[in-house]
Design a protein around this motif. Structure first.
Motif, short mmCIF file in Angstrom:
data_model
loop_
_atom_site.label_atom_id
_atom_site.label_comp_id
_atom_site.label_asym_id
_atom_site.label_seq_id
_atom_site.Cartn_x
_atom_site.Cartn_y
_atom_site.Cartn_z
N UNK A 236 0.68 -1.44 0.45
CA UNK A 236 0.34 -0.12 0.02
C UNK A 236 1.03 1.36 -0.24
N UNK A 237 1.88 0.97 0.68
CA UNK A 237 3.29 1.87 0.99
C UNK A 237 3.64 2.19 -0.97
N UNK A 238 3.82 1.47 -1.31
CA UNK A 238 4.24 1.36 -2.61
C UNK A 238 3.21 2.75 -3.84
N UNK A 239 2.22 1.82 -3.53
CA UNK A 239 0.93 2.09 -4.32
C UNK A 239 0.86 3.93 -4.26
N UNK A 240 0.80 4.09 -3.07
CA UNK A 240 0.77 5.18 -2.37
C UNK A 240 2.27 6.42 -3.54
N UNK A 241 2.92 6.15 -2.68
CA UNK A 241 4.43 6.43 -3.72
C UNK A 241 4.15 7.33 -5.08
N UNK B 233 9.42 5.23 -1.13
CA UNK B 233 10.63 5.00 -2.03
C UNK B 233 10.47 3.94 -3.47
N UNK B 234 10.02 2.68 -3.38
CA UNK B 234 9.69 1.43 -4.09
C UNK B 234 8.20 2.66 -5.78
N UNK B 235 7.42 2.59 -4.62
CA UNK B 235 6.72 3.37 -5.38
C UNK B 235 7.51 4.82 -6.54
N UNK B 236 7.81 5.40 -5.89
CA UNK B 236 8.62 6.50 -6.96
C UNK B 236 9.32 6.38 -7.82
N UNK B 237 10.10 4.81 -7.55
CA UNK B 237 10.69 4.81 -8.43
C UNK B 237 10.54 4.24 -9.43
N UNK B 238 8.68 3.08 -9.15
CA UNK B 238 8.85 2.52 -10.37
C UNK B 238 7.90 3.13 -11.66
N UNK B 239 7.82 4.76 -10.86
CA UNK B 239 6.68 5.54 -11.34
C UNK B 239 7.75 6.43 -11.77
N UNK B 240 8.86 6.44 -12.06
CA UNK B 240 9.28 7.86 -12.52
C UNK B 240 11.15 7.31 -12.33
N UNK C 183 8.51 -1.75 7.99
CA UNK C 183 8.29 -2.34 6.97
C UNK C 183 9.40 -2.02 5.91
N UNK C 184 10.10 -3.02 7.19
CA UNK C 184 12.03 -2.80 6.75
C UNK C 184 11.86 -4.29 5.28
N UNK C 185 11.20 -4.62 5.07
CA UNK C 185 10.64 -5.62 4.13
C UNK C 185 11.16 -5.06 3.09
N UNK C 186 10.35 -3.55 2.75
CA UNK C 186 10.94 -2.90 1.67
C UNK C 186 12.21 -3.25 0.90
N UNK C 187 13.38 -2.87 2.06
CA UNK C 187 14.43 -3.32 1.49
C UNK C 187 14.56 -4.77 0.38
N UNK C 188 13.87 -5.66 0.34
CA UNK C 188 13.88 -7.30 -0.31
C UNK C 188 12.86 -7.20 -2.00
N UNK C 189 12.27 -5.69 -2.06
CA UNK C 189 11.38 -5.25 -2.94
C UNK C 189 12.25 -4.82 -3.77
N UNK C 190 13.12 -3.73 -3.10
CA UNK C 190 13.97 -3.07 -3.57
C UNK C 190 15.34 -4.05 -4.50
N UNK C 191 15.77 -5.12 -3.71
CA UNK C 191 16.69 -5.69 -4.28
C UNK C 191 15.88 -5.80 -5.33
N UNK C 192 14.83 -6.90 -5.82
CA UNK C 192 14.55 -8.08 -6.28
C UNK C 192 14.42 -6.78 -7.39
N UNK C 193 13.29 -5.77 -7.48
CA UNK C 193 13.17 -4.72 -8.96
C UNK C 193 14.47 -4.23 -8.83
#
Ligand SMILES: Cc1ncc(C[n+]2csc(CCOP(=O)(O)OP(=O)(O)O)c2C)c(N)n1
Ligand SMILES: [Mg+2]
Length: 521
Positions: A52-57, A396-403, A420-430
């Motif tokens: 949800x935070x990524x969708x917000x970004x 930050x994930x959503x912002x990076x994917x958007x731009x 929401x520290x798991x966000x790092x794993x998504x940042x690495x994966x993508x």
């Protein structure tokens, strides 16, 4: 075609290409449909608050919705804190929630919950789908509703996702703003022009270039001050733009700033109030005498309203804005020595590149950052609009994917990071171009500041135990590396400058732990 395929086709036709998801059995047909529709990208978040935070970004950067796909009531519940921030940020966002099959609900299976009640706490629009054939219209309606800057939640029973349906037409969103109210804007112009001191508080879409341009013209014509709220959702900032002043977090300086206005015009922003109720301090920051005028509702285009206001006070929008209204280039000098909160802000401001997206959840560390940035190269600045911590790393994930062409720098307080520290794993994966600056003060420092503000001088062991994060100390480098993000720790401004430059030169995620000198209060 089954209901799930119809739904995803409708989303794709409306321009939605990303789905931030964490799913279970009740969403599987929609998951499969993400593969049957070309051009859809699924992004896994390892906790729904990341989705949800990524969708917000994403929504803040693009001004159009991404969708989330969440599992039943508990999945939605895990995502609500960041949906709360998105609601306050007025982010366009569509949630899809899988529900048990309609015939199975009566059996009250373990995961059954009141999804509608949960959704109601954050959604401006919500619906539980009633048939597979209605899924196209429901989805288009959800997207339309989100475009007004709100959360739209569509709950979809699992059996309707699986069922085959014949629908001749894919529905499309029908979005348009309501007409602006010219008479009330003319009245606002008249009040502004006759007032000794006027403030224009802008928010939402007005904080983008076009709105800032209109704001600059209004300032040039009326000598008003242009302000924004303490936690703007997204603001374009830097050289050549209007320097919009931020209303301070603490009530005393905020009241001090706002008490001077006889008139306050609100454009895409609510009347400013204190963040918390402090005994003896009024909730509303404007004086009782100050006249308040709102020039646009959420259904209207606030930028159009501002441009009309500019014209009404005598500005010509395509004429040159007097140069004293816009900011000149200015960078602070690089500081030296052991890192403090102030030196973190100075170092970042001294280095951040043009077009950077700054996601700020630095809390007490970033308090002095915003005033340093008016003359930096143009950049975007995002804050925790609803005050619900744990927003920065997902955002930050959503912002990076958007731009993807713009580097994202996440100024991130340590306590908030752990939500929401798991966000790092998504940042690495993508492989996202995000540099996370962890402000490691090893405490919930703001709570110490609030206690001091309340006049509390001695702190007991239970209180300390709920505020200190130093036992055991969190090893940020190990955490990041364990999730696939290269990381390093720094102690001085010079080291930070070196590592930040290195991280920015190397696309992909990086984490820098900023070991801050322990504060005595
Ligand atoms: C979801 C949620 N839980 C709790 C809080 C209360 N809260 C506000 S700030 C904060 C701690 C902040 O600590 P940190 O992120 O380390 O920033 P610092 O104050 O140290 O700068 C807490 C627990 C909140 N705002 N949101
Ligand atoms: Mg902290």
């Amino acid at each position: 075609m089954n209901g799930a395929q119809l739904l995803v086709k409708t989303a794709k036709k409306a321009g939605i290409e990303l789905c931030f998801a964490n799913v279970g059995t009740t969403e599987l047909p929609i998951v499969l449909a993400l593969d049957s529709e070309s051009g859809m990208r699924a992004i896994l978040g390892l906790f729904e608050g990341v989705c949800t935070g990524a969708a917000d970004g994403y929504g803040r950067m693009r001004g159009k919705p991404a969708m989330t796909l969440l599992h039943l009531g508990p999945g939605l519940a895990n995502g609500i804190a960041n949906l709360h921030n998105a609601r306050r940020a007025k982010t366009p966002l569509v949630n899809l929630i899988g529900e048990h099959a309609t015939w199975h609900r009566a059996a009250d299976p373990p995961l059954a919950a009141d999804i509608e009640a949960l959704a109601g706490t954050v959604s401006g629009w919500q619906k539980t789908n009633q048939s597979p054939a209605a899924l196209s219209c429901d989805m288009a309606e959800a997207i339309t509703a989100s475009m007004y800057g709100q959360i739209a939640t569509l709950i979809v029973p699992n059996n309707y996702q699986w069922e085959e349906c014949t629908v001749s037409e894919i529905a499309t969103p029908q979005f348009s703003f309501a007409p602006i109210d010219r008479r009330s804007i003319e009245e606002a112009a008249r009040i502004m022009q006759s007032s000794k001191k006027a403030g224009l508080i802008i928010g939402g879409r007005a904080l983008r270039k076009r709105g800032l341009h209109a704001g600059a013209h209004i300032k040039a014509m009326t000598q008003c001050d242009v302000l924004t709220t303490t936690f703007p959702s997204y603001i374009e900032r830097g050289t050549g733009l209007l320097d919009v002043k931020q209303i301070p977090y603490f009530p005393e300086p905020a009241i001090d700033m706002l008490s001077r206005y006889e008139t306050v015009v609100l454009a895409g922003a609510k009347e400013p109030v204190t963040f918390f109720g402090y005994s003896g301090i009024p909730s509303r920051l404007l004086t009782d005498k100050a006249q308040r005028v709102e020039i646009a509702t959420d259904r209207q285009d606030v930028v159009e309203a501002l441009e009309y206001l500019a014209g009404t006070v005598g500005a010509t929008l395509d004429s040159t804005i007097p140069s004293n209204i816009l900011t000149e280039p200015a960078r602070p000098d690089m500081p030296q020595g052991d890192l403090t909160a102030e030196k973190v802000c100075l170092t970042l401001a001294a280095i951040q590149p043009e077009n950077a997206i700054i996601v700020d959840e630095g809390l007490t560390t970033s308090l002095t950052y915003y005033p340093l940035t008016a003359g930096l190269p143009p950049h975007a600045f995002l804050t925790v609009a609803g005050g619900s911590i744990g927003y920065g790393m997902p955002c930050a994930i959503g912002a990076a994917l958007a731009c993807p062409e713009q580097p994202v720098i996440n100024l991130q307080a340590d306590g908030s990071a752990m939500y929401t520290i798991q966000a790092l794993w998504t940042q690495a994966r993508e492989a996202l171009d995000i540099t996370t600056l962890i402000c490691s003060n090893r405490s919930y420092q703001i709570l110490k500041v609030e206690l001091a503000h309340a006049g509390i001088t001695s702190i007991g062991s239970n209180t300390l135990s709920l505020i200190e994060l130093d036992r055991p100390p969190i090893d940020w480098v190990k955490i990041a590396e364990g999730m696939g993000v290269p990381a390093v720790a720094v102690r001085t401004a010079e080291e930070l400058a070196k590592e930040l430059r290195k991280a920015l030169a190397d696309p992909g995620p990086h984490l820098i732990e900023l070991a801050l000198a322990q504060s005595s209060n």
